[in-house]
Every structure is written in C-alpha cells, then in structure tokens.
Scaffold this motif. Structure first.
Motif, PDB file in Angstrom:
ATOM      1  N   MET A 118      48.739 -24.392 -18.094  1.00 51.25           N
ATOM      2  CA  MET A 118      49.365 -25.701 -18.124  1.00 51.25           C
ATOM      3  C   MET A 118      50.032 -25.929 -16.791  1.00 51.25           C
ATOM      4  O   MET A 118      50.783 -25.246 -16.584  1.00 51.25           O
ATOM      5  N   LEU A 119      49.547 -27.103 -16.266  1.00 46.97           N
ATOM      6  CA  LEU A 119      50.266 -27.615 -14.940  1.00 46.97           C
ATOM      7  C   LEU A 119      51.171 -28.433 -15.174  1.00 46.97           C
ATOM      8  O   LEU A 119      52.249 -28.699 -14.576  1.00 46.97           O
ATOM      9  N   CYS A 120      51.112 -29.193 -16.473  1.00 46.63           N
ATOM     10  CA  CYS A 120      52.221 -30.054 -16.810  1.00 46.63           C
ATOM     11  C   CYS A 120      53.624 -29.449 -17.219  1.00 46.63           C
ATOM     12  O   CYS A 120      53.655 -28.212 -17.500  1.00 46.63           O
ATOM     13  N   ARG A 121      54.654 -30.351 -16.849  1.00 46.02           N
ATOM     14  CA  ARG A 121      55.995 -29.579 -16.626  1.00 46.02           C
ATOM     15  C   ARG A 121      56.509 -29.566 -18.428  1.00 46.02           C
ATOM     16  O   ARG A 121      56.281 -30.458 -18.958  1.00 46.02           O
ATOM     17  N   SER A 122      57.157 -28.553 -18.714  1.00 45.40           N
ATOM     18  CA  SER A 122      57.857 -28.264 -20.088  1.00 45.40           C
ATOM     19  C   SER A 122      59.362 -28.341 -19.823  1.00 45.40           C
ATOM     20  O   SER A 122      59.885 -29.198 -20.127  1.00 45.40           O
ATOM     21  N   SER A 123      59.937 -27.212 -19.345  1.00 44.32           N
ATOM     22  CA  SER A 123      61.328 -27.375 -19.043  1.00 44.32           C
ATOM     23  C   SER A 123      61.546 -26.264 -17.828  1.00 44.32           C
ATOM     24  O   SER A 123      62.778 -26.282 -17.377  1.00 44.32           O
ATOM     25  N   CYS A 164      58.618 -20.652 -20.553  1.00 44.73           N
ATOM     26  CA  CYS A 164      58.309 -20.167 -21.876  1.00 44.73           C
ATOM     27  C   CYS A 164      58.499 -21.429 -23.017  1.00 44.73           C
ATOM     28  O   CYS A 164      57.925 -20.977 -24.093  1.00 44.73           O
ATOM     29  N   SER A 165      58.892 -22.288 -22.589  1.00 41.09           N
ATOM     30  CA  SER A 165      58.970 -23.235 -23.899  1.00 41.09           C
ATOM     31  C   SER A 165      57.541 -23.765 -24.733  1.00 41.09           C
ATOM     32  O   SER A 165      57.808 -24.334 -25.631  1.00 41.09           O
ATOM     33  N   VAL A 166      56.556 -23.295 -23.854  1.00 39.74           N
ATOM     34  CA  VAL A 166      55.424 -23.651 -24.547  1.00 39.74           C
ATOM     35  C   VAL A 166      55.264 -22.870 -26.124  1.00 39.74           C
ATOM     36  O   VAL A 166      54.556 -23.148 -26.879  1.00 39.74           O
ATOM     37  N   SER A 167      56.112 -21.666 -25.820  1.00 38.41           N
ATOM     38  CA  SER A 167      56.122 -21.000 -27.248  1.00 38.41           C
ATOM     39  C   SER A 167      56.462 -21.869 -28.446  1.00 38.41           C
ATOM     40  O   SER A 167      56.272 -21.423 -29.781  1.00 38.41           O
ATOM     41  N   LEU A 173      44.349  -7.007 -29.728  1.00 37.47           N
ATOM     42  CA  LEU A 173      44.886  -8.083 -28.931  1.00 37.47           C
ATOM     43  C   LEU A 173      44.517  -9.420 -29.412  1.00 37.47           C
ATOM     44  O   LEU A 173      42.995  -9.645 -29.008  1.00 37.47           O
ATOM     45  N   LEU A 174      45.002 -10.428 -29.815  1.00 39.99           N
ATOM     46  CA  LEU A 174      44.385 -11.663 -30.451  1.00 39.99           C
ATOM     47  C   LEU A 174      44.474 -12.546 -29.244  1.00 39.99           C
ATOM     48  O   LEU A 174      43.671 -13.578 -29.357  1.00 39.99           O
ATOM     49  N   GLY A 175      45.325 -12.478 -28.259  1.00 36.48           N
ATOM     50  CA  GLY A 175      45.519 -13.342 -27.143  1.00 36.48           C
ATOM     51  C   GLY A 175      46.681 -13.207 -26.531  1.00 36.48           C
ATOM     52  O   GLY A 175      47.663 -12.385 -26.995  1.00 36.48           O
ATOM     53  N   CYS A 176      47.064 -13.936 -25.437  1.00 37.02           N
ATOM     54  CA  CYS A 176      48.340 -13.957 -24.775  1.00 37.02           C
ATOM     55  C   CYS A 176      48.645 -15.061 -24.189  1.00 37.02           C
ATOM     56  O   CYS A 176      47.933 -16.276 -23.755  1.00 37.02           O
ATOM     57  N   GLU A 177      50.121 -15.425 -23.719  1.00 36.24           N
ATOM     58  CA  GLU A 177      50.470 -16.292 -23.039  1.00 36.24           C
ATOM     59  C   GLU A 177      51.638 -15.699 -21.853  1.00 36.24           C
ATOM     60  O   GLU A 177      52.117 -14.715 -21.976  1.00 36.24           O
ATOM     61  N   ILE A 178      51.140 -15.926 -20.600  1.00 35.66           N
ATOM     62  CA  ILE A 178      51.901 -15.587 -19.358  1.00 35.66           C
ATOM     63  C   ILE A 178      52.782 -16.728 -18.934  1.00 35.66           C
ATOM     64  O   ILE A 178      52.058 -17.668 -18.412  1.00 35.66           O
ATOM     65  N   THR A 179      53.713 -16.466 -18.470  1.00 35.60           N
ATOM     66  CA  THR A 179      54.610 -17.570 -18.103  1.00 35.60           C
ATOM     67  C   THR A 179      55.410 -16.971 -16.885  1.00 35.60           C
ATOM     68  O   THR A 179      55.545 -15.684 -16.750  1.00 35.60           O
ATOM     69  N   GLY A 180      56.254 -17.941 -16.164  1.00 38.27           N
ATOM     70  CA  GLY A 180      57.248 -17.403 -15.202  1.00 38.27           C
ATOM     71  C   GLY A 180      56.722 -17.060 -13.812  1.00 38.27           C
ATOM     72  O   GLY A 180      57.548 -16.138 -13.102  1.00 38.27           O
ATOM     73  N   PHE A 181      55.616 -17.305 -13.527  1.00 46.64           N
ATOM     74  CA  PHE A 181      55.080 -17.132 -12.134  1.00 46.64           C
ATOM     75  C   PHE A 181      55.045 -18.031 -11.306  1.00 46.64           C
ATOM     76  O   PHE A 181      54.356 -19.145 -11.681  1.00 46.64           O
ATOM     77  N   GLY A 192      54.140 -34.208 -24.988  1.00 44.78           N
ATOM     78  CA  GLY A 192      52.652 -34.279 -24.800  1.00 44.78           C
ATOM     79  C   GLY A 192      52.301 -32.738 -24.236  1.00 44.78           C
ATOM     80  O   GLY A 192      51.305 -32.198 -24.788  1.00 44.78           O
ATOM     81  N   CYS A 193      52.781 -32.348 -23.359  1.00 43.16           N
ATOM     82  CA  CYS A 193      52.542 -30.875 -22.594  1.00 43.16           C
ATOM     83  C   CYS A 193      52.963 -29.956 -23.782  1.00 43.16           C
ATOM     84  O   CYS A 193      51.726 -29.083 -23.739  1.00 43.16           O
ATOM     85  N   LEU A 194      54.048 -29.779 -24.279  1.00 44.00           N
ATOM     86  CA  LEU A 194      54.105 -28.810 -25.484  1.00 44.00           C
ATOM     87  C   LEU A 194      52.894 -28.872 -26.303  1.00 44.00           C
ATOM     88  O   LEU A 194      52.455 -27.843 -26.842  1.00 44.00           O
ATOM     89  N   LEU A 195      52.713 -29.913 -26.912  1.00 49.73           N
ATOM     90  CA  LEU A 195      51.719 -30.382 -28.068  1.00 49.73           C
ATOM     91  C   LEU A 195      50.264 -29.685 -27.537  1.00 49.73           C
ATOM     92  O   LEU A 195      49.735 -29.234 -28.357  1.00 49.73           O
ATOM     93  N   GLU A 196      50.163 -29.949 -26.254  1.00 48.63           N
ATOM     94  CA  GLU A 196      48.804 -29.655 -25.776  1.00 48.63           C
ATOM     95  C   GLU A 196      48.494 -28.027 -25.743  1.00 48.63           C
ATOM     96  O   GLU A 196      47.592 -27.445 -25.959  1.00 48.63           O
ATOM     97  N   ALA A 197      49.732 -27.427 -25.399  1.00 49.37           N
ATOM     98  CA  ALA A 197      49.660 -25.949 -25.311  1.00 49.37           C
ATOM     99  C   ALA A 197      49.433 -25.568 -26.494  1.00 49.37           C
ATOM    100  O   ALA A 197      48.379 -24.590 -26.604  1.00 49.37           O
TER     101      ALA A 197
END
Length: 254
Positions: free
Chosen positions: A1-6, A80-83, A227-235, A54-59
């Motif tokens: 996700m390249l769009c900004r969340s927070s 982490c806001s995508v959570s 493992l069902l999947g993952c999200e990686i944030t903060g890089f 829009g970015c959060l809903l797309e995530a």
C-alpha cells in the motif's frame, strides 16, 4: 500500500515499495502496488480517517480479495492504521483466527484515552470494536483472539484496556511457537519490534529484537502455526531492504 494512512515519516512509501519488490523478487511473484504516495502530515485521527478513508478501505479490500480466493494475503504498508480494516476482514473469513500482534506498541488507545490523537496508536482498539472508526459495518475482531508479543511502550490506560478486554500478552518470544501450535494465525508485524539500533522508527523504543531474533521467532512460528497471512508495517528505509527482507521472509515463504 503506497497510499498514506497516518504515517509520520517523510517518503515512507519508498520503504514500503522497496520491501514489496524485494520479497516479490525472492518468491518469483509480482508485487501489486496500490495507491499513490502523499506528503507526510502530523494531524489528529479524525483528519486522517477522513483523508485516508479510501486507502484504509482498499487495504481491507485487498485482504478480503485474497482470502475469498483462498490465497494468503501479504500486505505491506507504511503504518499500522491499515489494521482498522484488515483485521476485522480476517476475523470474518476465519472466525477461529488468532491475530498475533508483533509490535513495540499496543495501539490500543481510544478517543477517550489517547494523548497524541494519533490514529496509528488506536488502530487495534478500533479493529476490536472499542471505538467506531466509521469505516463501514464490518464485524469487529474479538479482543480475546489477539495475542501480543514485543510490547515495550504501552500507556497506562492501554494496559487497563488490554487486561480488561482479555488480550493475551506473551513477554518471551520463545514461548510463541508452542502457545500458537496448530492454530490458524494471522500476523501483524510492525518492524518497530526490532531494536531502534537496527532500524529507525518514528516512535523508537529501546530493548527490541535483533534481526536474527526476529527471523528465529518467525521461523518457529511458521513451523508450528497455520499461517493464514500477514501484514508488515513500519519499514521506511530502502537502504535496509535486504536485511529486513531476510528477517521477515519466513512469513512469506509458505
């Protein structure tokens, strides 16, 4: 996700894109880049929710599409806001899921407890239904389905909420594999779980894992849990992409 969340880091999307491309190359898949970067802002959660809706809903939509197609989502985002949207989707598709929250911060504040007003510090609480982010009628994640590890910077009101809502807190990473053995697990990984001497963070908290320690944790987890999947944030630093991709690769190499 390249769009900004927070996110509150300049050019945060550069790190997100670099990590996505590196992991995709290692596993011979195409990186799907969603959205366009926006300038960094420091503002309250109400403004971020409005501007990043829009970015959060797309995530959440991307995770839903993958799960509906019986694929394992691997979502990479700057913050982490995508959570707020992703974790409720996971809970809907896998009602028996355990969400493993690997993060230096609990992100379990509400509008009543937050001091900073930062959406990224409130996202897990929103996903668990402690407050309404106004992003649609999505069932919330049961807090008792959340297991945290790596927390080092938790505010007093957050600690109370974590305890009273039944969130499990594991303080020794070596215990995770046995605790989650055989369980369906979706992993939220904020890379500030690493020590700030290894990777810069906008909210540094000393005492984190080494990159080798994180890789060991994730390898043991991948061997024990479903493992069902993952999200990686903060890089945020493309110069460290090879080091970080190697550390997190056990989450992807399934």
């Amino acid at each position: 996700m390249l769009c900004r969340s927070s996110e509150r880091v300049e050019d945060a999307a550069a790190g997100t894109e670099a990590l996505a491309r590196e992991l995709a190359m290692r596993h011979d898949v195409d990186a799907r880049l969603i959205g366009s970067p926006s300038p960094m802002k420091v503002q309250r959660f109400e403004d971020d929710l409005r501007e990043s809706r829009g970015c959060l809903l797309e995530a959440g939509g991307q995770v839903e599409d993958a799960l509906a197609a019986s694929r394992r989502p691997v979502l990479i985002a700057a913050d982490c806001s995508v959570s707020v949207t992703t974790l409720p989707v996971v809970a809907r598709y896998a009602p028996d899921v355990t969400v493993l929250w690997l993060d230096a911060h609990a992100d379990f504040n509400t509008p009543e407890t937050t001091v900073s007003g930062y959406l990224g510090g409130m996202c897990l609480a929103a996903a668990c239904g402690l407050w309404d982010a106004g992003l649609g009628d999505v069932p919330s994640l049961d807090p008792t389905a959340v297991v945290t590890c790596g927390l080092r910077d938790v505010e007093g009101p957050e600690s109370v909420l974590l305890e009273t809502r039944g969130v499990t807190r594991i303080t020794r990473p070596g215990l995770l594999a046995d605790a989650l053995r055989g369980r369906p697990v979706f992993v939220h990984l904020d890379l500030d779980i690493l020590d700030p001497s290894i990777i810069p963070s906008p909210f540094p908290s000393p005492g984190g894992l080494s990159d080798a320690g994180l890789r060991t944790l994730l390898t043991e987890l991948a061997d024990s849990a479903d493992l069902l999947g993952c999200e990686i944030t903060g890089f945020h630093d493309p110069a460290l992409v090879e080091l970080i991709a190697t550390a997190v690769d056990p989450l992807v190499a399934q």
